[in-house]
Write an enzyme that holds these catalytic residues in place. Structure first.
Site, PDB file in Angstrom:
ATOM      1  N   SER A  68      34.014 -27.245  29.277  1.00  0.00           N
ATOM      2  CA  SER A  68      32.579 -27.285  29.583  1.00  0.00           C
ATOM      3  C   SER A  68      31.850 -25.968  29.299  1.00  0.00           C
ATOM      4  O   SER A  68      30.882 -25.632  29.982  1.00  0.00           O
ATOM      5  CB  SER A  68      32.355 -27.742  31.029  1.00  0.00           C
ATOM      6  OG  SER A  68      32.876 -29.051  31.216  1.00  0.00           O
ATOM      7  N   GLU A 121      44.284 -33.885  25.708  1.00  0.00           N
ATOM      8  CA  GLU A 121      44.096 -35.301  25.358  1.00  0.00           C
ATOM      9  C   GLU A 121      45.297 -35.823  24.575  1.00  0.00           C
ATOM     10  O   GLU A 121      45.675 -36.983  24.707  1.00  0.00           O
ATOM     11  CB  GLU A 121      42.786 -35.474  24.571  1.00  0.00           C
ATOM     12  CG  GLU A 121      41.595 -35.313  25.496  1.00  0.00           C
ATOM     13  CD  GLU A 121      40.348 -34.764  24.843  1.00  0.00           C
ATOM     14  OE1 GLU A 121      40.238 -34.798  23.606  1.00  0.00           O
ATOM     15  OE2 GLU A 121      39.483 -34.271  25.595  1.00  0.00           O
ATOM     16  N   GLY A 174      34.207 -27.966  23.126  1.00  0.00           N
ATOM     17  CA  GLY A 174      34.169 -29.360  22.713  1.00  0.00           C
ATOM     18  C   GLY A 174      32.740 -29.826  22.478  1.00  0.00           C
ATOM     19  O   GLY A 174      32.148 -29.576  21.432  1.00  0.00           O
ATOM     20  N   GLY A 175      32.163 -30.465  23.500  1.00  0.00           N
ATOM     21  CA  GLY A 175      30.842 -31.096  23.365  1.00  0.00           C
ATOM     22  C   GLY A 175      29.770 -30.185  22.779  1.00  0.00           C
ATOM     23  O   GLY A 175      29.003 -30.609  21.903  1.00  0.00           O
ATOM     24  N   ASN A 178      35.862 -27.829  18.796  1.00  0.00           N
ATOM     25  CA  ASN A 178      36.776 -28.972  18.705  1.00  0.00           C
ATOM     26  C   ASN A 178      35.927 -30.237  18.698  1.00  0.00           C
ATOM     27  O   ASN A 178      35.414 -30.645  19.734  1.00  0.00           O
ATOM     28  CB  ASN A 178      37.736 -28.968  19.907  1.00  0.00           C
ATOM     29  CG  ASN A 178      38.606 -30.214  19.934  1.00  0.00           C
ATOM     30  OD1 ASN A 178      38.729 -30.918  18.936  1.00  0.00           O
ATOM     31  ND2 ASN A 178      39.215 -30.493  21.088  1.00  0.00           N
ATOM     32  N   TRP A 179      35.782 -30.806  17.518  1.00  0.00           N
ATOM     33  CA  TRP A 179      34.913 -31.980  17.395  1.00  0.00           C
ATOM     34  C   TRP A 179      35.576 -33.262  17.879  1.00  0.00           C
ATOM     35  O   TRP A 179      34.927 -34.307  17.954  1.00  0.00           O
ATOM     36  CB  TRP A 179      34.468 -32.142  15.937  1.00  0.00           C
ATOM     37  CG  TRP A 179      33.366 -31.182  15.550  1.00  0.00           C
ATOM     38  CD1 TRP A 179      32.775 -30.247  16.365  1.00  0.00           C
ATOM     39  CD2 TRP A 179      32.723 -31.065  14.273  1.00  0.00           C
ATOM     40  NE1 TRP A 179      31.813 -29.556  15.673  1.00  0.00           N
ATOM     41  CE2 TRP A 179      31.763 -30.033  14.388  1.00  0.00           C
ATOM     42  CE3 TRP A 179      32.862 -31.715  13.052  1.00  0.00           C
ATOM     43  CZ2 TRP A 179      30.950 -29.653  13.317  1.00  0.00           C
ATOM     44  CZ3 TRP A 179      32.052 -31.335  11.988  1.00  0.00           C
ATOM     45  CH2 TRP A 179      31.103 -30.317  12.124  1.00  0.00           C
ATOM     46  N   LYS A 180      36.863 -33.213  18.157  1.00  0.00           N
ATOM     47  CA  LYS A 180      37.593 -34.412  18.597  1.00  0.00           C
ATOM     48  C   LYS A 180      37.310 -35.577  17.625  1.00  0.00           C
ATOM     49  O   LYS A 180      37.166 -35.334  16.433  1.00  0.00           O
ATOM     50  CB  LYS A 180      37.213 -34.777  20.038  1.00  0.00           C
ATOM     51  CG  LYS A 180      37.258 -33.570  20.971  1.00  0.00           C
ATOM     52  CD  LYS A 180      37.138 -33.952  22.409  1.00  0.00           C
ATOM     53  CE  LYS A 180      36.991 -32.700  23.254  1.00  0.00           C
ATOM     54  NZ  LYS A 180      37.196 -32.948  24.653  1.00  0.00           N
ATOM     55  N   GLY A 212      35.065 -31.591  29.374  1.00  0.00           N
ATOM     56  CA  GLY A 212      34.101 -32.681  29.225  1.00  0.00           C
ATOM     57  C   GLY A 212      33.496 -33.154  30.527  1.00  0.00           C
ATOM     58  O   GLY A 212      32.882 -34.220  30.574  1.00  0.00           O
ATOM     59  N   HIS A 249      46.656 -30.119  22.768  1.00  0.00           N
ATOM     60  CA  HIS A 249      45.426 -30.368  23.534  1.00  0.00           C
ATOM     61  C   HIS A 249      45.740 -31.381  24.637  1.00  0.00           C
ATOM     62  O   HIS A 249      46.546 -32.301  24.442  1.00  0.00           O
ATOM     63  CB  HIS A 249      44.338 -30.902  22.609  1.00  0.00           C
ATOM     64  CG  HIS A 249      42.994 -30.955  23.270  1.00  0.00           C
ATOM     65  ND1 HIS A 249      42.642 -31.960  24.137  1.00  0.00           N
ATOM     66  CD2 HIS A 249      41.937 -30.110  23.226  1.00  0.00           C
ATOM     67  CE1 HIS A 249      41.422 -31.738  24.586  1.00  0.00           C
ATOM     68  NE2 HIS A 249      40.968 -30.624  24.049  1.00  0.00           N
ATOM     69  N   GLU A 309      42.770 -24.429  29.041  1.00  0.00           N
ATOM     70  CA  GLU A 309      41.796 -25.481  29.292  1.00  0.00           C
ATOM     71  C   GLU A 309      42.223 -26.290  30.511  1.00  0.00           C
ATOM     72  O   GLU A 309      43.040 -27.222  30.381  1.00  0.00           O
ATOM     73  CB  GLU A 309      41.700 -26.412  28.081  1.00  0.00           C
ATOM     74  CG  GLU A 309      41.294 -25.718  26.805  1.00  0.00           C
ATOM     75  CD  GLU A 309      40.707 -26.706  25.805  1.00  0.00           C
ATOM     76  OE1 GLU A 309      39.558 -26.512  25.423  1.00  0.00           O
ATOM     77  OE2 GLU A 309      41.390 -27.677  25.450  1.00  0.00           O
TER      78      GLU A 309
END
Ligand code: PEP
Length: 247
Positions: free
Chosen positions: A207, A97, A228-229, A11-13, A169, A95, A163
């Site tokens: 994470s 966010e 994600g990251g 997930n590159w956001k 994150g 998600h 999640e």
């Protein structure tokens, strides 16, 4: 996406540029990756085609879809049909966010699920509790309520990502016990209403990185990861895919 294999979804956001997207794709094409893992990237919408063209073998998806299903006066929106037209195979829905910043709830998610399914996209429903909800021992009630949007949907197969919001994150991964307990709960919930022939993919997200992936992916009822990251760099994302292949 293969419903029998582990799934590793990036997930590159809202990250990257055209140049970094193409550079990722070119480096990805040089990786020697296992064939027994299904991999995909939920890319920022403007770069979806760049990624698809530069890495045709890598499935791409979107991070959201419109709740409106017909073309028309919905400024700023992107329909499920448009995503499918671009070659997207899947879409992240709900998600945390989007729940936090855009007021995503079961009513909008229900419409988005319908639209994704009608367009032939695979929805990946994201669920998870906040820290305050876990501290109040509400995590199962919260996740059950979030999963309830899937009830009554004609879904051949179901993909969800657990999640915990406090693990996204933050570098603070949920413990093996917390992940295993929630994934067992998610399976039980889904099996209580899913079609008997439905395959389930329950991913963990929060994470996940090259160092902890193997341990997480070996837990019972964990069918993959939403990353994600660590999906932004080819090396760390490839290392997680390699860890999934050893399950
Ligand atoms: C995510 O946002 O879906 C996620 C899991 O992020 P991270 O891996 O960076 O915690």
């Amino acid at each position: 996406m293969n419903w029998q294999q582990p799934w590793i979804i990036g997930n590159w956001k809202m990250n990257g540029r055209r140049s970094s997207t193409v550079a990722f794709a070119q480096a990805w094409a040089e990786q020697r990756l296992p064939e027994n893992v299904s991999t995909g990237i939920a890319a920022p919408l403007p770069y979806l085609l760049d990624l698809k063209q530069a890495a045709p073998a890598l499935p791409v998806g979107a991070q959201d879809v419109s709740r409106f299903d017909k073309d028309g006066a919905f400024t700023g929106e992107t329909s499920a049909a448009m995503l499918a037209d671009l070659g997207a195979q899947f879409v992240l829905l709900g998600h945390s966010e989007r729940r936090q910043y855009f007021g995503e709830n079961n009513e909008t998610l229900s419409a988005k699920l319908d639209n994704a399914l009608a367009a032939g996209l695979t929805p990946i429903l994201c669920v998870g509790e906040t820290l305050a909800q876990r501290q109040a021992a509400q995590e199962q009630a919260v996740v059950a309520e979030q999963l309830s949007v899937l009830r009554g949907k004609a879904m051949p197969h179901i993909a969800v990502a657990y999640e915990p919001v406090w693990a996204i994150g933050t570098g603070q991964v949920a413990s093996a016990e917390q992940i295993a307990a929630m994934h067992a709960f998610i399976y039980a919930e889904l099996l209580s209403f899913a079609n008997k022939s439905a395959n389930i993919r329950a991913l963990y997200g929060g994470s996940v990185n090259a160092q902890n992936a193997q341990t997480i992916l070996n837990l019972p009822n964990v069918d993959g990861a939403l990353v994600g990251g660590a999906s932004l760099q080819t090396d760390s994302f490839a290392a997680i895919v390699q860890a999934a292949a050893k399950q």
